[in-house]
Write a protein that holds these residues in place. Sequence first.
Motif, PDB file in Angstrom:
ATOM      1  N   VAL A 165      12.113 -12.291 -15.361  1.00 10.68           N
ATOM      2  CA  VAL A 165      12.482 -13.196 -16.240  1.00 10.68           C
ATOM      3  C   VAL A 165      12.601 -13.109 -17.669  1.00 10.68           C
ATOM      4  N   VAL A 166      11.340 -12.803 -18.043  1.00 13.43           N
ATOM      5  CA  VAL A 166      11.289 -12.382 -19.606  1.00 13.43           C
ATOM      6  C   VAL A 166      10.446 -10.946 -19.722  1.00 13.43           C
ATOM      7  N   LYS A 167      10.554 -10.495 -20.482  1.00 13.96           N
ATOM      8  CA  LYS A 167       9.705  -8.953 -20.463  1.00 13.96           C
ATOM      9  C   LYS A 167       8.944  -9.127 -22.014  1.00 13.96           C
ATOM     10  N   GLN A 180       5.360 -15.577 -12.129  1.00  9.71           N
ATOM     11  CA  GLN A 180       3.932 -15.187 -12.252  1.00  9.71           C
ATOM     12  C   GLN A 180       3.911 -14.503 -13.736  1.00  9.71           C
ATOM     13  N   VAL A 181       3.051 -14.958 -14.675  1.00 11.67           N
ATOM     14  CA  VAL A 181       2.719 -14.249 -15.837  1.00 11.67           C
ATOM     15  C   VAL A 181       2.230 -13.185 -15.580  1.00 11.67           C
ATOM     16  N   VAL A 182       2.678 -11.737 -15.687  1.00 10.64           N
ATOM     17  CA  VAL A 182       1.663 -10.576 -15.202  1.00 10.64           C
ATOM     18  C   VAL A 182       1.712  -9.800 -16.469  1.00 10.64           C
ATOM     19  N   PHE A 212      -1.791 -13.066 -14.508  1.00  7.07           N
ATOM     20  CA  PHE A 212      -2.659 -13.964 -15.498  1.00  7.07           C
ATOM     21  C   PHE A 212      -2.554 -15.540 -14.971  1.00  7.07           C
ATOM     22  N   VAL A 213      -1.481 -15.820 -14.523  1.00 10.68           N
ATOM     23  CA  VAL A 213      -1.156 -17.180 -13.978  1.00 10.68           C
ATOM     24  C   VAL A 213      -0.202 -17.504 -13.281  1.00 10.68           C
ATOM     25  N   THR A 214      -0.023 -18.326 -12.326  1.00 10.14           N
ATOM     26  CA  THR A 214       1.263 -18.531 -11.597  1.00 10.14           C
ATOM     27  C   THR A 214       1.631 -19.896 -12.067  1.00 10.14           C
ATOM     28  N   LEU A 215       2.896 -19.934 -12.446  1.00  9.77           N
ATOM     29  CA  LEU A 215       3.604 -21.331 -12.747  1.00  9.77           C
ATOM     30  C   LEU A 215       4.326 -21.901 -11.789  1.00  9.77           C
ATOM     31  N   LYS A 216       4.249 -23.240 -11.615  1.00 11.86           N
ATOM     32  CA  LYS A 216       4.908 -23.861 -10.623  1.00 11.86           C
ATOM     33  C   LYS A 216       6.258 -24.797 -10.860  1.00 11.86           C
ATOM     34  N   VAL A 241       6.817 -25.280 -17.851  1.00 12.01           N
ATOM     35  CA  VAL A 241       7.815 -24.490 -18.927  1.00 12.01           C
ATOM     36  C   VAL A 241       7.108 -23.257 -19.331  1.00 12.01           C
ATOM     37  N   PHE A 242       8.099 -22.179 -19.562  1.00 11.73           N
ATOM     38  CA  PHE A 242       7.447 -20.884 -19.980  1.00 11.73           C
ATOM     39  C   PHE A 242       8.684 -20.249 -20.987  1.00 11.73           C
ATOM     40  N   GLY A 243       8.294 -19.342 -21.728  1.00  9.61           N
ATOM     41  CA  GLY A 243       9.264 -18.802 -22.572  1.00  9.61           C
ATOM     42  C   GLY A 243       9.276 -19.442 -23.810  1.00  9.61           C
ATOM     43  N   GLU A 244       8.520 -20.518 -23.881  1.00 11.01           N
ATOM     44  CA  GLU A 244       8.581 -21.622 -25.299  1.00 11.01           C
ATOM     45  C   GLU A 244       7.752 -20.760 -26.483  1.00 11.01           C
ATOM     46  N   ILE A 245       6.884 -19.742 -26.276  1.00  9.62           N
ATOM     47  CA  ILE A 245       6.230 -19.381 -27.545  1.00  9.62           C
ATOM     48  C   ILE A 245       6.914 -18.874 -28.413  1.00  9.62           C
ATOM     49  N   SER A 246       7.429 -17.441 -27.840  1.00  4.11           N
ATOM     50  CA  SER A 246       8.556 -16.872 -28.667  1.00  4.11           C
ATOM     51  C   SER A 246       9.640 -17.715 -29.324  1.00  4.11           C
ATOM     52  N   LEU A 247       9.999 -18.641 -28.541  1.00  2.00           N
ATOM     53  CA  LEU A 247      11.143 -19.494 -29.113  1.00  2.00           C
ATOM     54  C   LEU A 247      10.827 -20.448 -30.077  1.00  2.00           C
ATOM     55  N   ASN A 298       9.059 -13.909 -32.784  1.00  3.91           N
ATOM     56  CA  ASN A 298       9.982 -14.418 -31.750  1.00  3.91           C
ATOM     57  C   ASN A 298       9.969 -13.511 -30.652  1.00  3.91           C
ATOM     58  N   ARG A 299       9.077 -12.614 -30.635  1.00  2.70           N
ATOM     59  CA  ARG A 299       9.107 -11.684 -29.430  1.00  2.70           C
ATOM     60  C   ARG A 299       8.080 -12.143 -28.470  1.00  2.70           C
ATOM     61  N   ARG A 300       8.671 -11.858 -27.007  1.00  6.09           N
ATOM     62  CA  ARG A 300       7.843 -12.226 -25.836  1.00  6.09           C
ATOM     63  C   ARG A 300       6.444 -11.760 -25.973  1.00  6.09           C
ATOM     64  N   THR A 301       5.577 -12.897 -25.602  1.00  3.62           N
ATOM     65  CA  THR A 301       4.115 -12.462 -25.717  1.00  3.62           C
ATOM     66  C   THR A 301       3.480 -11.848 -24.304  1.00  3.62           C
ATOM     67  N   ALA A 302       4.441 -11.936 -23.190  1.00  3.29           N
ATOM     68  CA  ALA A 302       3.948 -11.814 -22.019  1.00  3.29           C
ATOM     69  C   ALA A 302       5.274 -11.390 -21.034  1.00  3.29           C
ATOM     70  N   ASN A 303       5.045 -10.632 -19.584  1.00  2.00           N
ATOM     71  CA  ASN A 303       5.874 -10.398 -18.720  1.00  2.00           C
ATOM     72  C   ASN A 303       5.973 -11.729 -17.864  1.00  2.00           C
ATOM     73  N   VAL A 304       6.995 -12.234 -17.613  1.00  2.00           N
ATOM     74  CA  VAL A 304       7.104 -13.462 -16.558  1.00  2.00           C
ATOM     75  C   VAL A 304       8.009 -12.870 -15.217  1.00  2.00           C
ATOM     76  N   LYS A 305       7.609 -12.841 -14.318  1.00  2.00           N
ATOM     77  CA  LYS A 305       8.199 -12.418 -13.030  1.00  2.00           C
ATOM     78  C   LYS A 305       8.436 -13.566 -11.950  1.00  2.00           C
ATOM     79  N   ALA A 326      -3.571 -20.205 -29.171  1.00  2.35           N
ATOM     80  CA  ALA A 326      -4.306 -20.001 -27.788  1.00  2.35           C
ATOM     81  C   ALA A 326      -3.808 -18.793 -26.962  1.00  2.35           C
ATOM     82  N   LYS A 327      -2.624 -18.269 -26.922  1.00  2.83           N
ATOM     83  CA  LYS A 327      -2.170 -17.453 -26.083  1.00  2.83           C
ATOM     84  C   LYS A 327      -1.737 -16.160 -26.651  1.00  2.83           C
ATOM     85  N   GLY A 328      -1.283 -16.024 -27.932  1.00  2.00           N
ATOM     86  CA  GLY A 328      -0.862 -14.801 -28.442  1.00  2.00           C
ATOM     87  C   GLY A 328      -2.027 -14.291 -29.613  1.00  2.00           C
TER      88      GLY A 328
HETATM   89  N1  LIG Z   1       0.922 -14.473 -23.493  1.00  6.65           N
HETATM   90  C1  LIG Z   1       0.835 -15.493 -22.835  1.00  6.65           C
HETATM   91  N2  LIG Z   1       1.883 -16.268 -22.290  1.00  6.65           N
HETATM   92  C2  LIG Z   1       1.663 -16.981 -21.239  1.00  6.65           C
HETATM   93  C3  LIG Z   1       0.611 -17.534 -20.758  1.00  6.65           C
HETATM   94  N3  LIG Z   1       0.766 -18.472 -19.838  1.00  6.65           N
HETATM   95  C4  LIG Z   1       1.996 -18.559 -19.559  1.00  6.65           C
HETATM   96  N4  LIG Z   1       2.859 -17.717 -20.400  1.00  6.65           N
HETATM   97  C5  LIG Z   1       4.207 -17.831 -20.881  1.00  6.65           C
HETATM   98  O1  LIG Z   1       4.699 -16.444 -20.651  1.00  6.65           O
HETATM   99  C6  LIG Z   1       5.630 -16.411 -21.730  1.00  6.65           C
HETATM  100  C7  LIG Z   1       6.028 -15.271 -22.203  1.00  6.65           C
HETATM  101  O2  LIG Z   1       7.089 -15.351 -23.007  1.00  6.65           O
HETATM  102  P1  LIG Z   1       6.946 -16.173 -24.369  1.00  6.65           P
HETATM  103  O3  LIG Z   1       6.077 -15.415 -25.384  1.00  6.65           O
HETATM  104  O4  LIG Z   1       8.074 -16.503 -24.977  1.00  6.65           O
HETATM  105  O5  LIG Z   1       6.108 -17.430 -23.837  1.00  6.65           O
HETATM  106  C8  LIG Z   1       5.209 -17.151 -22.726  1.00  6.65           C
HETATM  107  C9  LIG Z   1       4.583 -18.271 -22.333  1.00  6.65           C
HETATM  108  O6  LIG Z   1       5.289 -19.473 -22.115  1.00  6.65           O
HETATM  109  C10 LIG Z   1      -0.804 -16.623 -21.183  1.00  6.65           C
HETATM  110  O7  LIG Z   1      -1.923 -17.181 -20.673  1.00  6.65           O
HETATM  111  N5  LIG Z   1      -0.588 -15.916 -22.329  1.00  6.65           N
END
Ligand SMILES: Nc1nc2c(ncn2[C@@H]2O[C@@H]3COP(=O)(O)O[C@H]3[C@H]2O)c(=O)[nH]1
Length: 562
Positions: free
Chosen positions: A413-415, A432-434, A443-447, A451-457, A466-473, A512-514
């Motif tokens: 979904v996001v790379k 899953q955040v992989v 790393f984590v399974t979201l149900k 919400v996800f993809g909000e960090i870079s947004l 504004n770059r994605r911080t993780a892969n989400v599958k 916390a996450k990036g």
């Molecule tokens: N980097 C990171 N992203 C996470 C984690 N858990 C959920 N995410 C989601 O994965 C998304 C990847 O794209 P974004 O960086 O936009 O936003 C991120 C978060 O919403 C985590 O532990 N670390």
Amino acid sequence: PPPPAHIVINAYADEQLRSIAKRMKERLNLYKEKVVDQYASSPEISPPVKADQKKKEEQEKKKKETLMDPVLGNTIDPFTDRRYIAWLSLVTLAFNYNTWFITARLCFPYHTEGIIPFWFVLDTLADLIYLTDSILFQARKQYVKAGDIIVKELQKHRQIHGTLDVMSVMPFDLLYLRFGFKSIFRINRLLKVDTFFEFSDRLESIMAKAYIWRVIRTIGYLLFMLHLNACFYYVASDYQGIGKTKWVYSGLGSAYLRCYYYAVRSLINIGGLNEPHTVFEITFQMTNFFTGVFVFSSLIGQMRDVIGAATAAQTYFRSSMDGTVDYMVNNHIPSLVQNRVRTWYTYTWDAQGMLDESELLDKMPLVMRTAIAVDINLSTFQKIDLFKGCDQQMLVDMLLRLKSIVYLPGDFVVKKGDIGKEMYIIKSGAVQVVGGPDNSIVFVTLKAGCVFGEISLLQSSKDGGNRRTANVKAYGFANLFVLEKKDLFDILVHYPESQKVLARKGRKLMKAKGPAAAKAEVEKQKGLVLFGPKPPTPKMLRAFGGKNFLAKIKVVFYIHVQ
Ligand SMILES: Nc1nc2c(ncn2[C@@H]2O[C@@H]3COP(=O)(O)O[C@H]3[C@H]2O)c(=O)[nH]1
């Protein structure tokens, strides 16, 4: 060197001081939070839901009061009252009884001595239903005049619009006393036809599959046309003399059944009938053929339309899938991709019953779309941590801009490293955040509801925030809502408070996450670029604040005791 051990002179005083210090620290944190987000620790004043609900309840109460008819009590809303629709079904039954049997009894010799009491009982029952309907139901029905729902002048409305209703219950049956038991005196009961159509409309509007009723109704019309024709044929045979010629009804077997059989063969133009000979017979037969051609062709056409409309969505789905498959075949798309596209079509259709929900909602006025969106998703949204403390109306605005999308198992979904242009809310399924080599670490399974993809947004494009911080599958089939960055920021322009809340949460998430990006964020905060200057610590708190706050207090206390 390690810090010197604390000198405790009085254990009780030490304990008291510790508890004061703890409380002061808590207060300090509270103030800090409040400076950034005024709703942070006072949720009771943030969402104006309670006030809204109260208003709504009051409005409903008022509405109920105005909907009282001074003479008859509660009035009926014919569009939504299900009990009224249930009652209409009974009236429709009575109307059908009258329609089918008055005509049959008029033409066929069904008024024999033994059966008359049964007819009488059934007629009386039907009349009771008609009467109850006119007095208790039709009289209390609200109606719309120049856009207003009228409930007060029901009496007047009754006089003007209830004429047919009143005519339909007139007891012309009393003429039995003078002319004998004849169903012709009940012919005015057929004037109740409006109620039948009303029932039909209401039923259609509440049924999930209205076409089922439409098909039944059209079949009913067909059968009734045949019924009428059977009646005419019997009357024509009687006029010629039953069994007198080969064309007329022979007088053998069940009269109704045989006449109906004739009507089917003649009106549907099946043929195979005895040849008419007299002018009367030929004219009758020809009229039947012509009527059959026009009436039946239009009824059969109507049936085709009903079934066509019922399967229109399916046809649209099939044709768009066929078109896409054709396109892929013509362009030699690899079969693996083709299969995925097919799977997407099939799953999306099965899951939502349509390919694009927004197409359907676009035609509705905004207030209706809002009502639907709020009903379906607002509660999910209110539970999302990210939006806690945000304005309720902002959430509603966001709901209206969401698009629903389906991802297949294993789809990214996001790379990581891509530019974040949208955020996602999970409607159903899981993601899953992989990371790690081959993305093998989960790393984590979201149900559903996450919400996800909000960090870079939520980060600015400066320094690549504004770059994605993780892969989400997608794990299994994932049905997601997409909210585009452009839409979110268009909305936030109108809600500066919520913008602050989200900005703060965005920063927290980033920290916390990036981690790498968080460093850049700290730099930014030093330069106070993104969200304006940090509010100064209040004077009183500054006096108590600081890392070695407890140590300071202890020293003061120690000196004092000394
Ligand atoms: N980097 C990171 N992203 C996470 C984690 N858990 C959920 N995410 C989601 O994965 C998304 C990847 O794209 P974004 O960086 O936009 O936003 C991120 C978060 O919403 C985590 O532990 N670390």
